[in-house]
Structures are given as structure tokens and as C-alpha cells.
Design a protein around this motif. Structure first.
Motif, PDB file in Angstrom:
ATOM      1  N   GLU A  45      41.090 -13.548  38.359  1.00 53.13           N
ATOM      2  CA  GLU A  45      39.696 -13.698  37.918  1.00 53.13           C
ATOM      3  C   GLU A  45      38.761 -13.872  39.115  1.00 53.13           C
ATOM      4  N   ARG A  46      39.171 -14.691  40.084  1.00 56.13           N
ATOM      5  CA  ARG A  46      38.333 -14.902  41.276  1.00 56.13           C
ATOM      6  C   ARG A  46      38.198 -13.603  42.078  1.00 56.13           C
ATOM      7  N   GLN A  52      33.263  -7.598  42.129  1.00 58.23           N
ATOM      8  CA  GLN A  52      32.063  -7.156  41.404  1.00 58.23           C
ATOM      9  C   GLN A  52      30.785  -7.620  42.085  1.00 58.23           C
ATOM     10  N   GLU A  53      30.861  -8.756  42.767  1.00 58.51           N
ATOM     11  CA  GLU A  53      29.695  -9.270  43.490  1.00 58.51           C
ATOM     12  C   GLU A  53      29.564  -8.662  44.882  1.00 58.51           C
ATOM     13  N   LEU A  74      47.245  -7.297  44.730  1.00 61.66           N
ATOM     14  CA  LEU A  74      45.808  -7.135  44.502  1.00 61.66           C
ATOM     15  C   LEU A  74      45.103  -6.616  45.755  1.00 61.66           C
ATOM     16  N   ALA A  75      45.514  -7.122  46.911  1.00 57.65           N
ATOM     17  CA  ALA A  75      44.900  -6.680  48.171  1.00 57.65           C
ATOM     18  C   ALA A  75      45.168  -5.199  48.415  1.00 57.65           C
ATOM     19  N   ALA A  76      46.364  -4.736  48.056  1.00 55.51           N
ATOM     20  CA  ALA A  76      46.684  -3.318  48.221  1.00 55.51           C
ATOM     21  C   ALA A  76      45.751  -2.449  47.388  1.00 55.51           C
ATOM     22  N   GLY A  77      45.441  -2.897  46.174  1.00 59.67           N
ATOM     23  CA  GLY A  77      44.509  -2.152  45.334  1.00 59.67           C
ATOM     24  C   GLY A  77      43.103  -2.161  45.891  1.00 59.67           C
ATOM     25  N   LEU A  78      42.672  -3.294  46.419  1.00 64.17           N
ATOM     26  CA  LEU A  78      41.310  -3.399  46.956  1.00 64.17           C
ATOM     27  C   LEU A  78      41.127  -2.549  48.211  1.00 64.17           C
ATOM     28  N   ARG A  79      42.181  -2.425  49.009  1.00 68.17           N
ATOM     29  CA  ARG A  79      42.080  -1.609  50.222  1.00 68.17           C
ATOM     30  C   ARG A  79      41.904  -0.127  49.894  1.00 68.17           C
ATOM     31  N   HIS A  80      42.291   0.266  48.688  1.00 65.11           N
ATOM     32  CA  HIS A  80      42.173   1.672  48.279  1.00 65.11           C
ATOM     33  C   HIS A  80      41.180   1.817  47.125  1.00 65.11           C
ATOM     34  N   ALA A 198      35.924   0.648  36.436  1.00 61.13           N
ATOM     35  CA  ALA A 198      34.727   0.372  35.654  1.00 61.13           C
ATOM     36  C   ALA A 198      33.505   0.238  36.546  1.00 61.13           C
ATOM     37  N   ALA A 199      33.683  -0.279  37.747  1.00 55.87           N
ATOM     38  CA  ALA A 199      32.564  -0.462  38.664  1.00 55.87           C
ATOM     39  C   ALA A 199      32.015   0.865  39.172  1.00 55.87           C
TER      40      ALA A 199
END
Length: 203
Positions: A45-46, A52-53, A74-80, A198-199
Motif C-alpha cells: 500500500e505504501r 501514484q504521488e 516490487l522494486a523490480a516492477g518499479l524499475r520497469h 492504471a496510471a
């Protein structure tokens, strides 16, 4: 206690070494596989909120990766995050495989001890039987050697089973726990993928 080890003969020391290694690894896995270390509450959630922010930079993503196995995924997804959805999923699956290997660390050794301990006990039993047969002479049996052979056979069999049973239970428990964590991790990773895609949608 030392008298028991003397009565059990030298094969018991192999079982003692196996039991010490097994106990150390079981304690380590109980500590490492706590839910709070694998799937910290509120981490997803964080992460989604900060994404999103627009408050996630490379340094924060690196910190997330070192937070926990879930954080690594989660970090792997954010990097891509700027890549196609399938590429995001693939990168998270690769990170999940690495996290799985970390969670399953030492489980093979624990399982090996669970399987090996009865065999070591059986080996001690065979040694004891050899001593029993060696106690037989033309003039009769040597009672002292006969008693020692029986002690070696029984003590080693008992210790082998005593080590194998809890080791097997812990091995099965850790495997089930790891599989449960992986399923939950996959579900949380899917939520992050949905948030990322979604973003991108035009408002």
C-alpha cells in the motif's frame, strides 16, 4: 548424558554432528521465514501510494529492494514501470525466483538430514550387531562385549529416529510456508502491476 554417548559407541558422534547442524539451520529458518521479514504489513500500500504521488526515486527503489523479498519483487516492477505490461511481469517473476531461492535456503540440507539420520542410525545398528556377533567365541559369549553391542544398536537407532522426525516436520513446514509466501507475493505483485498500468491510462 556422556555415559549414553559412551554406550552408544562412535557412530553416535555422526548423529550428534547431524543434529547440531540440523538444529542450527532450523533455528535460522524460523528466524528468517517470519512473515514480518518476508511480507511486511502495509508495504504494498505504501509503495503504490508513493508511486501514484511520484515520490519514488532510484534510491528509494533500491531501499525497497533491500527491505524484504516482497520489496525486491516490487522494486523490480518499479524499475520497469515505463515498459510494457508483459515486461514488468517478467521482471517481477525473475525477482520472485530470486526471492524463492532465498526463502528456500538451507531447506535442502534440512531435508537431507531428515533422510540421512535414520540411515546413520541404521549404520550404528549394524555396527552394534557386528559387535554382538564378535562377542561369540568357541568358549561362549563375552557378556560385556555383548551388552555394549546391544547398546550401540539400540541407542543409534533411537537417536537416528529422534533426529529425523522433527527435521522432517520442520522441512515440510518450511516448504509449505515458502509456497504460501510465494502465492501471496504473486498476488501483491499483480496489484502493483495493475496500479502501474492504471496510471498510464489517459484521464
Amino acid at each position: 548424558m556422556f555415559h549414553i554417548f559412551q554406550s552408544a559407541g562412535w557412530p553416535i558422534w555422526l548423529l550428534l554432528i547431524a543434529s547440531i547442524i540440523g538444529l542450527a539451520l532450523i533455528i535460522e529458518r524460523f528466524h528468517a521465514l517470519r512473515r514480518s521479514r518476508i511480507l511486511p504489513d502495509g508495504l504494498l500500500e505504501r509503495t503504490i501510494r508513493r508511486f501514484q504521488e511520484g515520490k519514488l526515486d532510484e534510491q528509494q527503489i533500491d531501499q525497497l529492494a533491500g527491505n524484504s523479498p516482497l520489496g525486491m519483487v516490487l522494486a523490480a516492477g518499479l524499475r520497469h514501470a515505463d515498459q510494457p505490461k508483459e515486461d514488468i511481469k517478467e521482471s517481477m517473476e525473475e525477482a520472485g525466483h530470486t526471492a524463492s531461492l532465498q526463502m528456500e535456503r538451507f531447506l535442502t540440507t534440512i531435508g537431507t538430514i531428515a533422510a540421512l539420520a535414520p540411515l546413520l542410525g541404521l549404520f550404528g545398528t549394524v555396527v552394534g550387531m557386528i559387535e554382538i556377533f564378535g562377542a561369540q567365541h568357541a568358549s561362549g559369549m563375552n557378556p560385556t562385549q555383548l551388552a555394549h553391542g546391544i547398546s550401540v544398536a539400540l541407542y543409534n537407532t533411537g537417536f537416528g529416529l529422534l533426529i529425523a522426525m522433527p527435521a522432517l516436520v520442520c522441512y515440510r513446514h518450511f516448504k509449505a510456508l515458502t509456497n504460501s509466501f510465494l502465492i501471496q507475493m504473486e498476488a501483491q505483485a499483480s496489484k502493483l502491476v495493475d496500479a502501474i498500468t492504471a496510471a498510464r491510462r489517459p484521464e
